[in-house]
Design a protein around this motif. Sequence first.
Motif, PDB file in Angstrom:
ATOM      1  N   ARG A   1      -3.099  -2.177  -4.006  1.00  0.00           N
ATOM      2  CA  ARG A   1      -2.529  -0.989  -3.365  1.00  0.00           C
ATOM      3  C   ARG A   1      -3.505  -0.416  -2.332  1.00  0.00           C
ATOM      4  O   ARG A   1      -3.098  -0.030  -1.235  1.00  0.00           O
ATOM      5  CB  ARG A   1      -2.196   0.058  -4.420  1.00  0.00           C
ATOM      6  N   ALA A   2      -4.791  -0.399  -2.648  1.00  0.00           N
ATOM      7  CA  ALA A   2      -5.800   0.069  -1.699  1.00  0.00           C
ATOM      8  C   ALA A   2      -5.823  -0.828  -0.471  1.00  0.00           C
ATOM      9  O   ALA A   2      -5.970  -0.355   0.665  1.00  0.00           O
ATOM     10  CB  ALA A   2      -7.175   0.125  -2.352  1.00  0.00           C
ATOM     11  N   ARG A   3      -5.679  -2.107  -0.683  1.00  0.00           N
ATOM     12  CA  ARG A   3      -5.672  -3.061   0.437  1.00  0.00           C
ATOM     13  C   ARG A   3      -4.468  -2.809   1.348  1.00  0.00           C
ATOM     14  O   ARG A   3      -4.567  -2.866   2.564  1.00  0.00           O
ATOM     15  CB  ARG A   3      -5.648  -4.483  -0.148  1.00  0.00           C
ATOM     16  N   VAL A   4      -3.319  -2.518   0.735  1.00  0.00           N
ATOM     17  CA  VAL A   4      -2.112  -2.222   1.512  1.00  0.00           C
ATOM     18  C   VAL A   4      -2.298  -0.936   2.314  1.00  0.00           C
ATOM     19  O   VAL A   4      -1.950  -0.880   3.499  1.00  0.00           O
ATOM     20  CB  VAL A   4      -0.874  -2.139   0.582  1.00  0.00           C
TER      21      VAL A   4
ATOM     22  N   CYS B   1      -0.443   7.384  -0.487  1.00  0.00           N
ATOM     23  CA  CYS B   1      -1.542   7.647  -1.423  1.00  0.00           C
ATOM     24  C   CYS B   1      -1.168   8.669  -2.488  1.00  0.00           C
ATOM     25  O   CYS B   1      -1.817   8.730  -3.533  1.00  0.00           O
ATOM     26  CB  CYS B   1      -2.773   8.124  -0.662  1.00  0.00           C
ATOM     27  N   ASP B   2      -0.169   9.479  -2.218  1.00  0.00           N
ATOM     28  CA  ASP B   2       0.339  10.447  -3.188  1.00  0.00           C
ATOM     29  C   ASP B   2      -0.776  11.286  -3.812  1.00  0.00           C
ATOM     30  O   ASP B   2      -0.831  11.478  -5.024  1.00  0.00           O
ATOM     31  CB  ASP B   2       1.152   9.728  -4.259  1.00  0.00           C
ATOM     32  N   GLY B   3      -1.719  11.744  -2.959  1.00  0.00           N
ATOM     33  CA  GLY B   3      -2.789  12.615  -3.434  1.00  0.00           C
ATOM     34  C   GLY B   3      -3.868  11.934  -4.254  1.00  0.00           C
ATOM     35  O   GLY B   3      -4.702  12.596  -4.867  1.00  0.00           O
ATOM     36  N   ASP B   4      -3.896  10.628  -4.261  1.00  0.00           N
ATOM     37  CA  ASP B   4      -4.873   9.865  -5.046  1.00  0.00           C
ATOM     38  C   ASP B   4      -6.151   9.684  -4.220  1.00  0.00           C
ATOM     39  O   ASP B   4      -6.257   8.773  -3.394  1.00  0.00           O
ATOM     40  CB  ASP B   4      -4.279   8.512  -5.436  1.00  0.00           C
TER      41      ASP B   4
ATOM     42  N   GLU C   1       2.330  12.251  12.230  1.00  0.00           N
ATOM     43  CA  GLU C   1       3.258  11.374  11.519  1.00  0.00           C
ATOM     44  C   GLU C   1       2.493  10.269  10.774  1.00  0.00           C
ATOM     45  O   GLU C   1       2.818   9.935   9.634  1.00  0.00           O
ATOM     46  CB  GLU C   1       4.235  10.759  12.518  1.00  0.00           C
ATOM     47  N   ALA C   2       1.462   9.732  11.418  1.00  0.00           N
ATOM     48  CA  ALA C   2       0.645   8.696  10.779  1.00  0.00           C
ATOM     49  C   ALA C   2      -0.062   9.252   9.545  1.00  0.00           C
ATOM     50  O   ALA C   2      -0.098   8.606   8.494  1.00  0.00           O
ATOM     51  CB  ALA C   2      -0.378   8.144  11.776  1.00  0.00           C
ATOM     52  N   MET C   3      -0.622  10.445   9.678  1.00  0.00           N
ATOM     53  CA  MET C   3      -1.299  11.078   8.536  1.00  0.00           C
ATOM     54  C   MET C   3      -0.317  11.323   7.393  1.00  0.00           C
ATOM     55  O   MET C   3      -0.638  11.088   6.224  1.00  0.00           O
ATOM     56  CB  MET C   3      -1.954  12.379   8.965  1.00  0.00           C
ATOM     57  N   ALA C   4       0.886  11.767   7.729  1.00  0.00           N
ATOM     58  CA  ALA C   4       1.893  12.025   6.706  1.00  0.00           C
ATOM     59  C   ALA C   4       2.281  10.737   5.990  1.00  0.00           C
ATOM     60  O   ALA C   4       2.448  10.723   4.756  1.00  0.00           O
ATOM     61  CB  ALA C   4       3.122  12.684   7.327  1.00  0.00           C
ATOM     62  N   SER C   5       2.406   9.656   6.728  1.00  0.00           N
ATOM     63  CA  SER C   5       2.740   8.367   6.119  1.00  0.00           C
ATOM     64  C   SER C   5       1.650   7.911   5.151  1.00  0.00           C
ATOM     65  O   SER C   5       1.943   7.463   4.043  1.00  0.00           O
ATOM     66  CB  SER C   5       2.944   7.292   7.191  1.00  0.00           C
TER      67      SER C   5
ATOM     68  N   VAL D   1      -6.688  12.512   6.019  1.00  0.00           N
ATOM     69  CA  VAL D   1      -5.731  12.607   4.910  1.00  0.00           C
ATOM     70  C   VAL D   1      -6.446  13.077   3.658  1.00  0.00           C
ATOM     71  O   VAL D   1      -5.948  13.944   2.931  1.00  0.00           O
ATOM     72  CB  VAL D   1      -5.010  11.268   4.679  1.00  0.00           C
ATOM     73  N   ALA D   2      -7.630  12.538   3.400  1.00  0.00           N
ATOM     74  CA  ALA D   2      -8.392  12.944   2.214  1.00  0.00           C
ATOM     75  C   ALA D   2      -8.752  14.433   2.282  1.00  0.00           C
ATOM     76  O   ALA D   2      -8.663  15.138   1.268  1.00  0.00           O
ATOM     77  CB  ALA D   2      -9.655  12.095   2.074  1.00  0.00           C
TER      78      ALA D   2
END
Length: 84
Positions: free
Chosen positions: A8-11, A41-44, A32-36, A80-81
């Motif tokens: 998932r991290a690789r994706v 990542c769903d806050g992970d 839009e890119a940040m939102a995607s 994003v983080a």
Amino acid sequence: MREDRRERARVVASLAEYLADDVRAHPDRALEAMASLAEWCDGDDKLLAEARTDVLRDTSAVQGSAAETNREAVGLLELVAEAS
């Protein structure tokens, strides 16, 4: 389970690289890119950190515009983080 997270991290890393390239051509798509990325990542925070590490690892193996795209991908992941 660890392998699923790793994949998932690789994706997410690949998505960040793709989005960074798109944002370079279309700066108005940055939010839009940040939102995607945030949605994927769903806050992970750990997943974001692993994806960032993957992109940094990829950056050391490439040159030129690919390296610049990867640096921009790292920047997107960091934004994003920070927003999470």
